[in-house]
Motif scaffolding. Structure first.
Motif, short mmCIF file in Angstrom:
data_model
loop_
_atom_site.label_atom_id
_atom_site.label_comp_id
_atom_site.label_asym_id
_atom_site.label_seq_id
_atom_site.Cartn_x
_atom_site.Cartn_y
_atom_site.Cartn_z
N TRP A 99 42.32 32.04 46.28
CA TRP A 99 41.04 31.68 45.75
C TRP A 99 39.75 32.15 46.20
CZ3 TRP A 99 38.02 29.40 49.10
CH2 TRP A 99 38.81 28.92 50.28
N TRP A 100 39.96 32.53 47.57
CA TRP A 100 38.80 33.00 48.34
C TRP A 100 38.30 34.30 47.65
CZ3 TRP A 100 43.50 32.56 50.02
CH2 TRP A 100 44.35 33.60 50.28
N GLU A 101 39.09 35.11 47.17
CA GLU A 101 38.66 36.17 46.50
C GLU A 101 37.99 35.95 45.17
OE1 GLU A 101 41.66 39.30 46.36
OE2 GLU A 101 41.37 39.75 48.46
N ALA A 102 38.47 34.87 44.45
CA ALA A 102 37.94 34.36 43.34
C ALA A 102 36.64 34.03 43.46
CB ALA A 102 38.76 33.57 42.72
N VAL A 103 36.49 33.24 44.55
CA VAL A 103 35.07 32.64 45.05
C VAL A 103 34.02 33.71 45.29
CG1 VAL A 103 33.90 31.71 46.88
CG2 VAL A 103 35.82 30.56 46.01
N ASP A 104 34.55 34.89 46.04
CA ASP A 104 33.55 35.81 45.92
C ASP A 104 33.16 36.49 44.61
OD1 ASP A 104 33.60 36.01 48.67
OD2 ASP A 104 34.85 37.64 49.01
N ALA A 105 34.08 36.67 43.82
CA ALA A 105 33.93 37.31 42.14
C ALA A 105 32.75 36.38 41.59
CB ALA A 105 35.20 37.31 41.53
N ILE A 106 32.95 34.94 41.87
CA ILE A 106 32.11 33.98 41.11
C ILE A 106 30.72 34.39 41.58
CG2 ILE A 106 31.45 31.60 40.86
CD1 ILE A 106 34.40 30.95 41.07
N ILE A 107 30.56 34.47 42.95
CA ILE A 107 29.31 34.79 43.54
C ILE A 107 28.64 35.93 43.02
CG2 ILE A 107 28.09 35.13 45.82
CD1 ILE A 107 29.72 33.04 47.15
N ASP A 108 29.52 37.08 42.94
CA ASP A 108 29.18 38.44 42.25
C ASP A 108 28.64 38.40 40.96
OD1 ASP A 108 29.71 39.55 44.86
OD2 ASP A 108 31.90 40.34 44.14
#
Length: 194
Positions: free
Chosen positions: A71-80
C-alpha cells in the motif's frame, strides 16, 4: 464551458471569474451558460467533480497497470497523480478539489477531503484487501488532510511543487499510515485471539 472556466481560474482566480467571462471564453451565448449552470459556483462545482473523477480514474488506472509491493507504493502513486494534475490539468491548481471555493463543494453533507478520502479508501480496500473499519476511515481521512496541507505548501513555495516538500508529504503519510495500520492490525489480531 468547463475548459473555459478552468483556463480563467488559472489566469485570474475565482474572485474575477464570472459567467459572462466564461461565455466569452467558451465562444457561447450567456444564455447557453445559464441553460446548464445558474452561477459561477455551479460551474466550478462541476469542474471540481470532473477533476475528482479524473483523479480517481488516473489513480485507478495506475493501480491496474502497475504492480505495487504494498500500500505504501500505492500511496506514493496517489501523491504523484495529485502532483501531476496540479502541474498539467487546467483549473486544478486553482481549485484542487474545490476547497478554495467551498469546503462542501463536492457534497453538502461532507467536506471535500472527506469525499476524497472515501474514494481513495475504496481504491485501497479493493486493491490491497484491507479490512473495512472505522479506524481505517479515520486513518485515511487524517492522511488525506495532512497530505493535502503539505502538498499545498509545496506548491506555494514553488509553482512546480517543491520536490523536498513533496517528498516530505510522502514520508509523512507513509509513516502515519504505517503506524496506524500496524496498531490496527495488532489490535484486530489480539481481539481475534481472545
Amino acid at each position: 464551458m468547463l475548459d473555459a472556466c478552468a483556463e480563467l481560474l488559472d489566469e485570474s482566480g475565482y474572485e474575477a471569474l464570472s459567467t459572462t467571462r466564461i461565455a466569452e471564453r467558451a465562444g457561447v451565448a450567456i444564455g447557453s451558460v445559464y441553460q446548464f449552470f445558474p452561477d459561477k459556483r455551479a460551474i466550478t462545482q462541476e469542474l471540481t467533480r470532473r477533476n475528482v473523477e479524473q483523479f480517481v480514474s488516473r489513480v485507478g488506472r495506475r493501480f491496474m497497470e502497475e504492480d505495487y509491493r504494498g500500500w505504501w507504493e500505492a500511496v506514493d502513486a496517489i501523491i504523484d497523480e495529485y502532483v501531476d494534475m496540479h502541474r498539467t490539468v487546467p483549473g486544478f491548481k486553482s481549485l484542487h478539489f474545490g476547497d478554495v471555493v467551498d469546503l462542501n463543494l463536492l457534497d453538502s453533507d461532507s467536506d471535500n477531503n472527506t469525499v476524497i478520502a472515501g474514494r481513495l479508501r475504496g481504491l485501497l480496500l479493493k486493491e490491497f484487501g484491507l479490512a473495512d473499519s472505522h479506524e481505517l476511515d479515520v486513518a485515511v481521512l487524517v492522511a488525506v488532510e495532512a497530505g493535502d496541507a503539505v502538498l499545498k505548501l509545496a506548491f506555494r513555495h514553488d509553482p512546480d511543487g517543491s520536490p523536498e516538500l513533496i517528498a516530505a508529504a510522502k514520508q509523512l503519510i507513509r509513516g502515519y499510515l504505517s503506524r496506524e495500520l500496524r496498531a490496527w492490525t495488532a489490535s484486530a489480531r489480539a481481539a481475534g485471539g481472545a
